[in-house]
Design a protein around this motif. Structure first.
Motif, mmCIF file in Angstrom:
data_model
loop_
_atom_site.group_PDB
_atom_site.id
_atom_site.type_symbol
_atom_site.label_atom_id
_atom_site.label_comp_id
_atom_site.label_asym_id
_atom_site.label_seq_id
_atom_site.Cartn_x
_atom_site.Cartn_y
_atom_site.Cartn_z
ATOM 1 N N LEU A 24 0.806 -1.224 0.000
ATOM 2 C CA LEU A 24 0.000 0.000 0.000
ATOM 3 C C LEU A 24 0.837 1.272 0.000
ATOM 4 N N LYS A 25 1.939 1.258 0.761
ATOM 5 C CA LYS A 25 2.706 2.487 0.977
ATOM 6 C C LYS A 25 4.035 2.526 0.237
ATOM 7 N N GLY A 26 4.454 1.396 -0.317
ATOM 8 C CA GLY A 26 5.744 1.326 -0.992
ATOM 9 C C GLY A 26 6.806 0.695 -0.112
ATOM 10 N N VAL A 27 7.655 -0.132 -0.712
ATOM 11 C CA VAL A 27 8.665 -0.881 0.037
ATOM 12 C C VAL A 27 9.588 0.032 0.826
ATOM 13 N N ASP A 28 9.945 1.169 0.257
ATOM 14 C CA ASP A 28 10.904 2.067 0.909
ATOM 15 C C ASP A 28 10.286 2.891 2.033
ATOM 16 N N ASN A 29 8.980 2.770 2.238
ATOM 17 C CA ASN A 29 8.302 3.554 3.275
ATOM 18 C C ASN A 29 7.914 2.723 4.493
ATOM 19 N N VAL A 30 8.399 1.490 4.545
ATOM 20 C CA VAL A 30 8.098 0.600 5.673
ATOM 21 C C VAL A 30 9.407 0.015 6.191
ATOM 22 N N LEU A 31 9.705 0.258 7.466
ATOM 23 C CA LEU A 31 10.893 -0.309 8.096
ATOM 24 C C LEU A 31 10.451 -1.400 9.072
ATOM 25 N N ALA A 32 10.769 -2.634 8.742
ATOM 26 C CA ALA A 32 10.449 -3.760 9.620
ATOM 27 C C ALA A 32 11.604 -3.993 10.581
ATOM 28 N N THR A 33 11.290 -4.319 11.836
ATOM 29 C CA THR A 33 12.328 -4.632 12.817
ATOM 30 C C THR A 33 11.922 -5.847 13.641
ATOM 31 N N ASP A 34 12.909 -6.548 14.142
ATOM 32 C CA ASP A 34 12.670 -7.676 15.051
ATOM 33 C C ASP A 34 13.981 -7.998 15.745
ATOM 34 N N ILE A 35 13.903 -8.781 16.813
ATOM 35 C CA ILE A 35 15.092 -9.128 17.575
ATOM 36 C C ILE A 35 15.926 -10.190 16.875
ATOM 37 N N ARG A 36 15.326 -10.890 15.911
ATOM 38 C CA ARG A 36 16.051 -11.911 15.148
ATOM 39 C C ARG A 36 16.038 -11.551 13.675
ATOM 40 N N CYS A 37 16.902 -12.213 12.885
ATOM 41 C CA CYS A 37 17.052 -11.839 11.478
ATOM 42 C C CYS A 37 17.249 -13.078 10.605
ATOM 43 N N PRO A 38 16.195 -13.869 10.371
ATOM 44 C CA PRO A 38 16.306 -15.018 9.468
ATOM 45 C C PRO A 38 16.365 -14.540 8.017
ATOM 46 N N GLU A 39 17.477 -14.731 7.364
ATOM 47 C CA GLU A 39 17.744 -14.060 6.091
ATOM 48 C C GLU A 39 16.793 -14.446 4.971
ATOM 49 N N HIS A 40 16.201 -15.649 5.032
ATOM 50 C CA HIS A 40 15.325 -16.082 3.944
ATOM 51 C C HIS A 40 13.856 -15.732 4.198
ATOM 52 N N ASN A 41 13.564 -15.131 5.322
ATOM 53 C CA ASN A 41 12.197 -14.715 5.604
ATOM 54 C C ASN A 41 11.817 -13.537 4.700
ATOM 55 N N PRO A 42 10.631 -13.542 4.082
ATOM 56 C CA PRO A 42 10.244 -12.441 3.180
ATOM 57 C C PRO A 42 10.274 -11.068 3.834
ATOM 58 N N VAL A 43 9.952 -10.981 5.120
ATOM 59 C CA VAL A 43 9.979 -9.686 5.803
ATOM 60 C C VAL A 43 11.390 -9.118 5.788
ATOM 61 N N VAL A 44 12.379 -9.988 5.936
ATOM 62 C CA VAL A 44 13.781 -9.567 5.949
ATOM 63 C C VAL A 44 14.300 -9.353 4.537
ATOM 64 N N ALA A 45 13.945 -10.256 3.640
ATOM 65 C CA ALA A 45 14.561 -10.280 2.312
ATOM 66 C C ALA A 45 13.932 -9.317 1.314
ATOM 67 N N GLU A 46 12.687 -8.908 1.541
ATOM 68 C CA GLU A 46 11.959 -8.183 0.503
ATOM 69 C C GLU A 46 11.703 -6.711 0.810
ATOM 70 N N GLY A 47 12.466 -6.153 1.750
ATOM 71 C CA GLY A 47 12.295 -4.742 2.064
ATOM 72 C C GLY A 47 13.271 -4.289 3.126
ATOM 73 N N LEU A 48 13.047 -3.102 3.659
ATOM 74 C CA LEU A 48 13.932 -2.553 4.682
ATOM 75 C C LEU A 48 13.740 -3.311 5.990
ATOM 76 N N PHE A 49 14.860 -3.715 6.600
ATOM 77 C CA PHE A 49 14.793 -4.483 7.844
ATOM 78 C C PHE A 49 15.995 -4.151 8.714
ATOM 79 N N GLU A 50 15.728 -4.013 10.026
ATOM 80 C CA GLU A 50 16.799 -3.784 10.996
ATOM 81 C C GLU A 50 16.555 -4.651 12.224
ATOM 82 N N VAL A 51 17.636 -5.130 12.821
ATOM 83 C CA VAL A 51 17.538 -5.867 14.076
ATOM 84 C C VAL A 51 17.311 -4.867 15.210
ATOM 85 N N LEU A 52 16.303 -5.168 16.060
ATOM 86 C CA LEU A 52 15.995 -4.273 17.171
ATOM 87 C C LEU A 52 15.482 -5.072 18.357
#
Length: 329
Positions: A24-52
């Protein structure tokens, strides 16, 4: 809502919410964060992601400021069943993370959404047609953190003017993400077992009625509330939302309409049953309807048909992929 940062993005809600927000808002306008970072997960692989780690306020503040967020969706928490096993940790994570999210929202003037739950109610709450405003005396650590969170969000709005918003979610049912330790997880597990083996052993009693919602309706509710006209919001936080109320017997019969061969027996889990018995049978969503036009689309049978179809398709894809893998002789 133009630049959105999401905590707990790899959880049951976050995984699907992030995907929808990116659409809805565009890939570059959504920053996903989580305490873990599984590299093949779509949330991690398909947009902005930071460990938090949400207990790290300075990093949360840095990420939100650097990203120039205008909205913070705080989803990170321990769920009901897990929280009862680890109550001190649940308080630390659920409340510490929320305080940090609210402080970051205050400092950066962000809109802040965080979900509450029907777990915020207790045995003294009216069980049928539970009103928006009523007694809340939960007897679980999860419920206690949710009531405290509702009050804290109200406080940050009245004290500091933070644009806080939230809903009380019922049990959420999804074909995308496995359940994560909630009392209502049976309503997800039953579909997986129906497709896998045609049988399910239920941990709750046959007549245990609980509110539920299909995940597409839950995602739509979050986005709709965040985009609602602020002047119409009387309650602002912890709106009752639900799409259906059913018992294990009800969902069994719905599955049998699609899979007549499906069977179910019962092996009651006392801890889960005690938690479920303290929650409402059905809640009144009139305030959400009146203040921001909440209107779920899925009933039990529509959800059941789609869940079984999607899980069957997923299983067939997995079987095909397994057959295509090279086998060593």
């Amino acid at each position: 809502m133009k630049r959105i940062m999401v905590t707990g993005s790899l959880g049951q809600i976050g995984s699907e919410l992030v995907a929808q927000l990116r659409t809805l808002k565009g890939v570059d306008n959504v920053l996903a964060t989580d305490i873990r970072c599984p590299e093949h997960n779509p949330v991690v692989a398909e947009g902005l992601f930071e460990v938090l780690d949400v207990l790290n306020r300075e990093r949360m503040l840095y990420l939100a400021r650097d990203f120039q967020a205008d909205t913070l969706i705080h989803l990170a928490s321990l769920l009901s069943s897990v929280a009862e096993d680890r109550p001190q940790e649940a308080w630390h994570i659920n409340m510490g993370g929320l305080v940090n999210a609210l402080e970051v929202s205050r400092e950066l003037q962000l809109t802040c959404f965080t979900p509450s739950s029907i777990g915020a109610f207790g045995p003294e709450t009216p069980k049928v047609g539970t009103p928006q405003d009523c007694i809340q005396r939960p007897r679980t650590m999860y419920g206690i953190t949710k009531v405290a969170g509702e009050l804290l969000c109200d406080y940050y709005h009245t004290k500091y003017g933070v644009d806080t918003r939230g809903v009380r979610f019922p049990g959420l049912i999804s074909h995308e993400t496995l359940p994560g330790g909630g009392t209502t997880d049976y309503a997800v597990e039953i579909f997986y077992d129906a497709v896998k083996s045609g049988h399910y052993t239920c941990p709750l009693g046959a007549d245990t009625a609980l509110d539920m919602m299909y995940m597409p309706d839950a995602i739509a509710a979050i986005i709709q509330l965040l985009e609602a006209d602020e002047s119409r919001l009387v309650h602002r936080n912890a709106f009752n939302v639900s799409a259906m109320s059913f018992t294990p017997e009800d969902i069994k019969q719905a599955i049998q309409q699609v899979m007549p061969q499906f069977t179910m027996d019962y092996r009651i889990n006392p801890k889960l049953q005690q938690i479920a018995d303290s929650w409402p049978d059905s809640i009144d969503c009139a305030c959400a309807r009146d203040e921001w036009a909440f209107s779920p689309k899925y009933d039990l049978l529509a959800m059941t048909r789609e869940m079984l179809q999607r899980l069957q398709e997923k299983r067939e894809q997995e079987d095909t992929a397994a057959l295509q893998e090279p086998h060593l002789v």
